[in-house]
Scaffold this active site. Structure first.
Site, PDB file in Angstrom:
ATOM      1  N   GLN A 112       0.843  -1.210   0.000  1.00 17.04           N
ATOM      2  CA  GLN A 112       0.000   0.000   0.000  1.00 17.04           C
ATOM      3  C   GLN A 112       0.872   1.252   0.000  1.00 17.04           C
ATOM      4  O   GLN A 112       1.500   1.577   1.011  1.00 17.04           O
ATOM      5  CB  GLN A 112      -0.873  -0.020   1.265  1.00 17.04           C
ATOM      6  CG  GLN A 112      -1.772   1.169   1.442  1.00 17.04           C
ATOM      7  CD  GLN A 112      -2.310   1.267   2.863  1.00 17.04           C
ATOM      8  OE1 GLN A 112      -1.734   0.684   3.793  1.00 17.04           O
ATOM      9  NE2 GLN A 112      -3.398   1.964   3.052  1.00 17.04           N
ATOM     10  N   SER A 115       0.961   6.463   2.624  1.00 19.99           N
ATOM     11  CA  SER A 115       1.601   7.449   3.502  1.00 19.99           C
ATOM     12  C   SER A 115       2.845   8.050   2.857  1.00 19.99           C
ATOM     13  O   SER A 115       3.566   7.376   2.111  1.00 19.99           O
ATOM     14  CB  SER A 115       2.024   6.791   4.820  1.00 19.99           C
ATOM     15  OG  SER A 115       0.931   6.196   5.449  1.00 19.99           O
ATOM     16  N   SER A 147       4.558  -1.272   4.290  1.00 20.96           N
ATOM     17  CA  SER A 147       4.737  -2.653   4.771  1.00 20.96           C
ATOM     18  C   SER A 147       4.862  -3.606   3.589  1.00 20.96           C
ATOM     19  O   SER A 147       4.071  -3.530   2.640  1.00 20.96           O
ATOM     20  CB  SER A 147       3.538  -3.084   5.614  1.00 20.96           C
ATOM     21  OG  SER A 147       3.321  -2.176   6.653  1.00 20.96           O
ATOM     22  N   GLU A 230      -9.203  -1.650   5.636  1.00 21.72           N
ATOM     23  CA  GLU A 230      -7.959  -1.837   6.390  1.00 21.72           C
ATOM     24  C   GLU A 230      -8.257  -1.968   7.879  1.00 21.72           C
ATOM     25  O   GLU A 230      -7.699  -2.809   8.573  1.00 21.72           O
ATOM     26  CB  GLU A 230      -7.022  -0.645   6.152  1.00 21.72           C
ATOM     27  CG  GLU A 230      -5.723  -0.740   6.950  1.00 21.72           C
ATOM     28  CD  GLU A 230      -4.692   0.311   6.557  1.00 21.72           C
ATOM     29  OE1 GLU A 230      -5.086   1.356   5.993  1.00 21.72           O
ATOM     30  OE2 GLU A 230      -3.501   0.072   6.808  1.00 21.72           O
ATOM     31  N   GLU A 363      -5.941   8.425  17.702  1.00 21.64           N
ATOM     32  CA  GLU A 363      -6.548   9.766  17.802  1.00 21.64           C
ATOM     33  C   GLU A 363      -7.427  10.029  16.575  1.00 21.64           C
ATOM     34  O   GLU A 363      -8.556  10.526  16.683  1.00 21.64           O
ATOM     35  CB  GLU A 363      -5.459  10.847  17.907  1.00 21.64           C
ATOM     36  CG  GLU A 363      -4.672  10.835  19.204  1.00 21.64           C
ATOM     37  CD  GLU A 363      -3.623   9.733  19.257  1.00 21.64           C
ATOM     38  OE1 GLU A 363      -3.303   9.143  18.200  1.00 21.64           O
ATOM     39  OE2 GLU A 363      -3.122   9.450  20.364  1.00 21.64           O
TER      40      GLU A 363
HETATM   41  C1  LIG Z   1       3.722  -0.842  11.554  1.00 26.12           C
HETATM   42  C2  LIG Z   1       3.229   0.176  10.570  1.00 26.12           C
HETATM   43  C3  LIG Z   1       2.922  -0.207   9.282  1.00 26.12           C
HETATM   44  C4  LIG Z   1       2.477   0.733   8.345  1.00 26.12           C
HETATM   45  N1  LIG Z   1       2.226   0.316   7.067  1.00 26.12           N
HETATM   46  C5  LIG Z   1       1.846   1.218   6.130  1.00 26.12           C
HETATM   47  C6  LIG Z   1       1.653   0.830   4.772  1.00 26.12           C
HETATM   48  O1  LIG Z   1       1.823  -0.351   4.409  1.00 26.12           O
HETATM   49  N2  LIG Z   1       1.328   1.754   3.864  1.00 26.12           N
HETATM   50  C7  LIG Z   1       1.124   3.063   4.203  1.00 26.12           C
HETATM   51  O2  LIG Z   1       0.768   3.854   3.328  1.00 26.12           O
HETATM   52  N3  LIG Z   1       1.294   3.483   5.488  1.00 26.12           N
HETATM   53  C8  LIG Z   1       1.666   2.588   6.447  1.00 26.12           C
HETATM   54  N4  LIG Z   1       1.867   2.995   7.758  1.00 26.12           N
HETATM   55  C9  LIG Z   1       1.766   4.421   8.066  1.00 26.12           C
HETATM   56  C10 LIG Z   1       0.593   4.826   8.930  1.00 26.12           C
HETATM   57  O3  LIG Z   1      -0.618   4.763   8.217  1.00 26.12           O
HETATM   58  C11 LIG Z   1       0.876   6.245   9.433  1.00 26.12           C
HETATM   59  O4  LIG Z   1       2.037   6.179  10.251  1.00 26.12           O
HETATM   60  C12 LIG Z   1      -0.264   6.827  10.220  1.00 26.12           C
HETATM   61  O5  LIG Z   1      -1.364   7.077   9.398  1.00 26.12           O
HETATM   62  C13 LIG Z   1       0.126   8.127  10.957  1.00 26.12           C
HETATM   63  O6  LIG Z   1       0.752   9.023  10.110  1.00 26.12           O
HETATM   64  P1  LIG Z   1       2.134   9.702  10.520  1.00 26.12           P
HETATM   65  O7  LIG Z   1       3.087   8.630  10.892  1.00 26.12           O
HETATM   66  O8  LIG Z   1       2.516  10.634   9.410  1.00 26.12           O
HETATM   67  O9  LIG Z   1       1.841  10.545  11.842  1.00 26.12           O
HETATM   68  P2  LIG Z   1       1.187  12.001  11.927  1.00 26.12           P
HETATM   69  O10 LIG Z   1       0.017  12.060  11.041  1.00 26.12           O
HETATM   70  O11 LIG Z   1       2.260  13.005  11.725  1.00 26.12           O
HETATM   71  O12 LIG Z   1       0.688  12.032  13.433  1.00 26.12           O
HETATM   72  C14 LIG Z   1       1.541  12.397  14.528  1.00 26.12           C
HETATM   73  C15 LIG Z   1       0.691  12.443  15.787  1.00 26.12           C
HETATM   74  O13 LIG Z   1      -0.315  13.485  15.669  1.00 26.12           O
HETATM   75  C16 LIG Z   1      -1.620  12.956  15.927  1.00 26.12           C
HETATM   76  N5  LIG Z   1      -2.618  13.625  15.090  1.00 26.12           N
HETATM   77  C17 LIG Z   1      -2.509  13.874  13.754  1.00 26.12           C
HETATM   78  N6  LIG Z   1      -3.642  14.463  13.295  1.00 26.12           N
HETATM   79  C18 LIG Z   1      -4.489  14.548  14.344  1.00 26.12           C
HETATM   80  C19 LIG Z   1      -5.821  15.060  14.532  1.00 26.12           C
HETATM   81  N7  LIG Z   1      -6.504  15.568  13.497  1.00 26.12           N
HETATM   82  N8  LIG Z   1      -6.389  14.982  15.759  1.00 26.12           N
HETATM   83  C20 LIG Z   1      -5.703  14.459  16.810  1.00 26.12           C
HETATM   84  N9  LIG Z   1      -4.425  13.969  16.713  1.00 26.12           N
HETATM   85  C21 LIG Z   1      -3.839  14.006  15.500  1.00 26.12           C
HETATM   86  C22 LIG Z   1      -1.502  11.479  15.571  1.00 26.12           C
HETATM   87  O14 LIG Z   1      -2.487  10.739  16.242  1.00 26.12           O
HETATM   88  C23 LIG Z   1      -0.089  11.151  16.035  1.00 26.12           C
HETATM   89  O15 LIG Z   1      -0.086  10.878  17.430  1.00 26.12           O
HETATM   90  C24 LIG Z   1       2.318   2.086   8.721  1.00 26.12           C
HETATM   91  C25 LIG Z   1       2.619   2.474  10.037  1.00 26.12           C
HETATM   92  C26 LIG Z   1       3.077   1.551  10.957  1.00 26.12           C
HETATM   93  C27 LIG Z   1       3.399   1.992  12.356  1.00 26.12           C
END
Ligand SMILES: Cc1cc2nc3c(=O)[nH]c(=O)nc-3n(C[C@H](O)[C@H](O)[C@H](O)COP(=O)(O)OP(=O)(O)OC[C@H]3O[C@@H](n4cnc5c(N)ncnc54)[C@H](O)[C@@H]3O)c2cc1C
Length: 393
Positions: A112, A115, A147, A230, A363
């Protein structure tokens, strides 16, 4: 054809015609797909029989009793849980016929590409560009946390095709060939020490327009189908009673009486009950699902899954004391599959940390439940009428 008896008869006939002991594994899986016994709720001709999803268990039980090979579903969780229902909902007939069979048999693993470094929770802000050139799209950008990209033959990809409209409107959804020479997959190490996910650089990747899923500019809507699936795929897995993490800690409790304390017993009982409630709720949710179309309710399942996994794995580490902190050679491994419950207690404790991030953070899922399940007022969104190219970055 919706009757359990009829389905049992069909499965037995299939097994008689394709004895598992003497049939090649892939031949068996391909034939099972053709017979409509792969995912019975999918349409005829696409691995199913248009039967209620709840009847899949009838087929699975017959096949398991006959020791038939399965399609190793954990190796292709994103393909089976997310890409397939999206292809079913939005793909052309040709795309469905091209992609679904090798996806289901496991011959083609999917990942996928959603992100990005600047777009996670705010996924609609993504900057990967797809520009049309004749009957192809040329894609440039960077994805992250992908992933299984190192094992994938195909990816579901969302990219920006129109920067001049508000962020949700200018996105298009594609199937991306991971063997394209412009795809560069680089491992990222996670807290467990292994590299289950990757960063993926896309440089002049060429995607034929025939591999577009849904209309140009409609990618956000298509992606909602993927994301809702998902959450169900991660949080709503079918488990037996005491399956998953609670089974591991209950087993330790029974086998190691010397580790028990009154306080831990109270916590174990509370978590056991919560895990069972969550399991039964997931079962009910799955039975209500029509293929390809879960709603936002799956967010609640995924929330409960993440919280319980973290609390249960924490309890297990405490129960095991020093032993719970031991770890083996995780850093040497590059696993083919995501495994939430495997290996030792220390692994489970660390891996569960990602459960409240992957597939949408807790969140963000709370926001979804608040707005789209409970109908509470939405978060203020100041950027929804601003062209993506004019947003501050
Ligand atoms: C093990 C693992 C596997 C993954 N696999 C994939 C994959 O295969 N493909 C893919 O595309 N992605 C994948 N991801 C990514 C995952 O979808 C993102 O990490 C996730 O959506 C959060 O985005 P970010 O890391 O940019 O954090 P951010 O969006 O930067 O968030 C940082 C913090 O701010 C908080 N926050 C952000 N916006 C808000 C809001 N509006 N209200 C309250 N709090 C908020 C969040 O909760 C978090 O605590 C994976 C992540 C992990 C950990």
């Amino acid at each position: 054809m919706t009757d359990a008896e009829e389905l049992r008869r069909r499965t037995r006939e299939f097994l008689a015609a394709h004895p598992p002991a003497t049939t090649d594994r892939l031949d068996f899986l391909r034939a099972r797909f053709d017979a409509g016994l792969a995912w019975v709720h999918y349409p005829q001709g696409l691995g199913g029989l248009g039967a209620p999803r709840s009847l899949q268990g009838v087929v699975d039980a017959e096949l398991a009793a006959a020791q038939a090979p399965d399609n190793d579903p954990r190796r292709n969780g994103i393909g089976l849980g997310m890409a397939a229902p999206t292809i079913l909902a939005y793909g052309t007939e040709e795309q469905k016929r091209r992609f679904l069979k090798p996806l289901w048999t496991g011959e083609e693993v999917w990942c996928q590409l959603f992100s990005e470094p600047g777009a996670g929770s705010d996924l609609a802000a993504l900057g990967t560009r797809a520009v049309r050139e004749g009957d192809q799209w040329v894609v440039n950008g960077q994805k992250v946390w992908t992933s299984g990209a190192h094992n994938a033959r195909w990816a579901i990809l969302i990219a920006r095709t129109d920067p001049a409209v508000p962020k949700h409107a200018g996105i298009t959804y594609f199937a991306c060939d991971m063997t394209d020479p412009g795809v560069d997959v680089r491992p990222l190490r996670q807290i467990t020490g292994e590299a289950e996910f990757n960063e993926v650089f896309l440089t002049d990747v060429r995607i034929p327009d025939t591999d577009r899923l849904g209309e140009v500019g409609d990618g956000w809507r298509v992606a909602q189908t993927t994301l809702n699936n998902e959450r169900v795929a991660i949080g709503g897995m079918a488990l037996p009673r005491e399956g998953g993490m609670i089974g591991k800690v209950a087993q330790t409790w029974r086998e190691r009486p010397e580790l028990r304390t009154h306080d831990l017993h109270q916590r174990l009982l509370k978590l056991w009950v919560e895990a069972e409630v969550s399991r039964l709720t997931a079962e009910r949710l799955r039975q209500q699902l029509v293929a390809g179309q879960p709603g936002p309710e799956g967010a609640g399942m995924k929330l409960a899954f993440a919280r319980l996994n973290q609390e249960i794995s924490g309890l297990e580490v405490e129960l095991r004391g020093e032993e719970g902190l031991l770890y083996d050679d995780w850093t040497l491994r590059r696993p083919e599959l995501v495994d939430f419950t495997g290996r030792d207690a220390g692994y489970r404790y660390l891996r569960a940390k990602g459960n409240s991030i992957e597939g949408g953070t807790s969140e963000v899922l709370l926001n979804i439940v608040a707005e789209r399940v409970l109908g509470l007022p939405a978060e203020p969104r100041t950027d929804k009428d601003v062209a993506w190219k004019d947003l501050a970055r």
